[in-house]
Design an enzyme around this catalytic site. Structure first.
Site, PDB file in Angstrom:
ATOM      1  N   ASP A 376       0.860  -1.182   0.000  1.00  0.00           N
ATOM      2  CA  ASP A 376       0.000   0.000   0.000  1.00  0.00           C
ATOM      3  C   ASP A 376       0.900   1.236   0.000  1.00  0.00           C
ATOM      4  O   ASP A 376       1.869   1.301   0.759  1.00  0.00           O
ATOM      5  CB  ASP A 376      -0.912   0.006   1.230  1.00  0.00           C
ATOM      6  N   ASP A 378       1.129   5.232   0.663  1.00  0.00           N
ATOM      7  CA  ASP A 378       0.457   6.347   1.333  1.00  0.00           C
ATOM      8  C   ASP A 378       1.279   7.614   1.084  1.00  0.00           C
ATOM      9  O   ASP A 378       2.075   8.035   1.913  1.00  0.00           O
ATOM     10  CB  ASP A 378       0.346   6.050   2.827  1.00  0.00           C
ATOM     11  N   GLU A 380       1.367  11.429   0.732  1.00  0.00           N
ATOM     12  CA  GLU A 380       0.587  12.611   1.127  1.00  0.00           C
ATOM     13  C   GLU A 380       1.385  13.892   0.869  1.00  0.00           C
ATOM     14  O   GLU A 380       2.060  14.371   1.769  1.00  0.00           O
ATOM     15  CB  GLU A 380       0.185  12.493   2.588  1.00  0.00           C
ATOM     16  N   TYR A 448     -11.585  11.820   6.237  1.00  0.00           N
ATOM     17  CA  TYR A 448     -11.572  12.313   7.611  1.00  0.00           C
ATOM     18  C   TYR A 448     -10.496  13.384   7.693  1.00  0.00           C
ATOM     19  O   TYR A 448      -9.794  13.648   6.711  1.00  0.00           O
ATOM     20  CB  TYR A 448     -11.312  11.175   8.607  1.00  0.00           C
TER      21      TYR A 448
END
Length: 606
Positions: A376, A378, A380, A448
């Site tokens: 995965d 991630d 950002e 979120y």
């Protein structure tokens, strides 16, 4: 994931003046020499700090070292760092860690310990020879045996065979490891393991021992599933995924075993293990102590058996291996990056193929290759700003995911955690997520952390609104807007997962009950200002209302927003109407001890 905090692992060494050199030294390699020297770094009467330094004084690289010595009765090691130290009576043995066993000619390494008593070491040996370098045992550790092959598989047994290891002095026997734990020691190159459970997945490796009882590297792993059993196959393809943080085992005291005791492991389909580092354009270990070195006690372990010092794999990786043996349909992905380590993707994007190769080599390391079912990413954020800003271009993310899919192939999961910024010209628009979608199994859309106390004066707002509402601080900062933008770009709905935070965000100095009030700063949190786990807020500040599909609560001058089982049920129902691929959450330790939020996700998607 917006917030990422790593706890320091391992042990701290006191840097104190050296005193009382005791010269003790020895060999470690065929036709070469090495020395081991002891120093008492400090002494406080009832105890002391000791330090050993191993130096390669020969011309050939040393691949492993073992220091042995005797203490007089009443003197002992109470704690140690940078070596695995064990004892048998008054005899003490220290073996190198996985990261410091190799010493080039002229190189040295030190390990230390705290001791009780006042004695000094005697009868030192280094790799079986004298510690002063005058004798040369000439004994290398054995090589790794061949990866075992499995045959004659029944409901309760399997036969394993492997090619022999080599050693300069001869191989004495082999340790057979099931799930990283030794189940047998044999002199031949085959073994039949019995007493297994029908319809269950197991993983086997083999390790050789030489005539000096030195162990070599572990072989590759073979996965075996026994026949029979009543374990039902997975129903459907709806994803129910949770993040497990490597650092949760420290201050939070949340171990892999908690997934079992809470009942959560039986209600999810996938786990993302967070995080691996991204540095130097490559995938790298995040926290070696937590990942594969920490020893878990019997009561902390999924299997109920304590780790041993000579076990080839410990830490969270071994616990995840045990979890998968218990729940054979559960898949585990290794997540790389996160808020803190996303800065490394900029360099990785310059050579996607080299990055993908490094990730594959790490995920497929023979020590834990059977643990992970995919990777995965991630990041950002690609071509946008997070903790740092990236300007790799709109195609960088697509190129990276393409390289990962090409390297990992069709049999591995390749996924990514992605922004939920649905505003006009926002982070979704900055990247070709639709172009990259052909290479990924799904996106974990981080729906979120839209609002929080980084805006210290407010206005108060739910951090994970499902839909827009009158007075929302920023248009497009909702789950519905994010999903609509992805689908408009061309990302299939089935490749989008809705995200749930198992925590709340809050302000203090608030006088208004409804959203939109002013504040004076972040509310106090257990681990970080402005953030608190659901399991705490459930009782400390119970929800008093809902807005845009998310709960909120005002307690005194504090104002919090968070998801509850009821609001999760609403969000799961909405996700099904949108044809989404499922849901994920950040992260397990925020839930109650009986996993009520995981239960709500499971029930809502069933």
């Amino acid at each position: 994931m917006r917030f990422r905090h790593r706890a320091a692992a391992g042990f701290a060494t006191l840097l104190l003046p050296l005193a009382g050199l005791v010269g003790l030294a020895g060999p470690a390699q065929a036709a070469e020499t090495a020395t081991a020297t002891y120093t008492k770094a400090s002494d406080w009467g009832t105890g002391f700090e000791g330090k050993w330094t191993v130096q390669n004084t020969g011309t050939t690289t040393i691949t492993a070292w073992t220091v042995e010595w005797d203490f007089p009765s009443g003197t002992s090691v109470t704690s140690a760092w940078d070596a695995d130290v064990t004892s048998s009576g008054t005899h003490w043995t220290a073996k190198n860690k996985s990261y410091n066993g190799t010493l080039a000619p002229g190189a040295s390494v030190s390990f230390g310990f705290n001791g009780a008593g006042s004695g000094s070491p005697a009868n030192c040996k280094l790799n079986g020879g004298s510690c002063d370098g005058t004798s040369v045992p000439g004994d290398n550790p054995p090589s790794a045996p061949g990866t075992p092959t499995a045959s004659d598989i029944t409901n309760t047994s399997v036969k394993l065979s492997w090619s022999a290891a080599t050693d300069d002095k001869g191989v004495k026997n082999y340790d057979v490891l099931r799930g990283g734990a030794k189940v047998a020691t044999v002199t031949s190159t085959s073994y039949t393991d019995t007493g297994l459970t029908a319809g269950t997945d197991y993983s086997y490796t083999v390790q050789a021992r030489d005539t000096a009882d030195q162990t070599g590297p572990v072989s590759g792993a073979v996965a075996v599933r026994t026949t029979g059993g009543t374990t039902p196959p997975p129903t459907g393809d709806t994803v129910k995924l949770g993040y497990f943080t490597e650092w949760g085992i420290y201050g939070r005291n949340y171990n892999v075993k908690n997934l079992v005791t809470s009942g959560s492991a039986a209600k999810i389909t996938h786990i993302n293990y967070a995080f691996g580092n991204v540095t130097g354009g490559k995938c790298a270990i995040g926290d070696s102590f937590a990942d594969y070195e920490k020893s878990f006690t019997a009561d902390q372990s999924v299997s109920g058996a304590a780790d041993t010092w000579d076990q080839p794999l410990r830490g969270n990786f071994n616990q995840l291996r045990q979890l998968k043996a218990k729940y054979p349909n559960l898949k585990v992905l290794w997540s790389f990056g996160g808020w803190t380590w996303s800065g490394g993707f900029t360099e990785a994007a310059r050579n996607p193929a080299a990055f993908a190769q490094s990730c594959y080599d790490l995920v497929e390391d023979p020590r834990w290759a059977d643990v992970f079912d995919g990777i995965d990413i991630d990041w950002e954020y690609p071509n946008a700003c997070g903790l740092s800003c990236d300007s790799s271009g709109r195609d960088a993310f697509k190129n990276l995911m393409s390289a990962l899919r090409a390297k990992f192939g069709a049999n591995y999961l390749v996924t990514a955690a992605t922004t939920a910024d649905g505003s006009s010209g926002g982070k979704i628009d900055a990247t070709d997520y639709a172009g990259a979608a052909q290479y990924v199994d799904w996106y974990n859309v981080m729906t979120y952390d839209f609002f929080g106390a980084w805006a210290a004066q407010g206005p108060t707002a739910p951090h994970s609104p499902l839909t827009s509402y009158s007075g929302i601080p920023t248009a497009g900062f909702t789950t519905a807007d994010a999903m609509a933008k992805y689908k408009a770009q061309g990302v299939p709905a089935k490749k989008l997962l809705i995200g749930i935070g198992f925590y709340g965000r809050g302000w203090t100095g608030v006088t208004q009950d409804a959203p939109g009030g002013t504040a004076t700063g972040a509310a106090a949190g257990t681990y970080e200002q402005g953030i608190e786990d659901y399991k705490v807020l459930k009782t400390s500040c119970p929800a008093t209302g809902t807005v845009a599909g998310t709960a909120y609560a005002k307690c005194g001058s504090n104002w919090w927003s968070y998801d509850t089982p009821a609001t999760i049920g609403t969000k799961m129902a909405w996700a099904k109407t949108q044809g989404l691929g499922g849901a994920f959450f950040w992260e397990f330790s925020g839930d109650t001890g009986n996993g009520e939020l995981v239960s709500a996700i499971n029930s809502g998607l069933s």
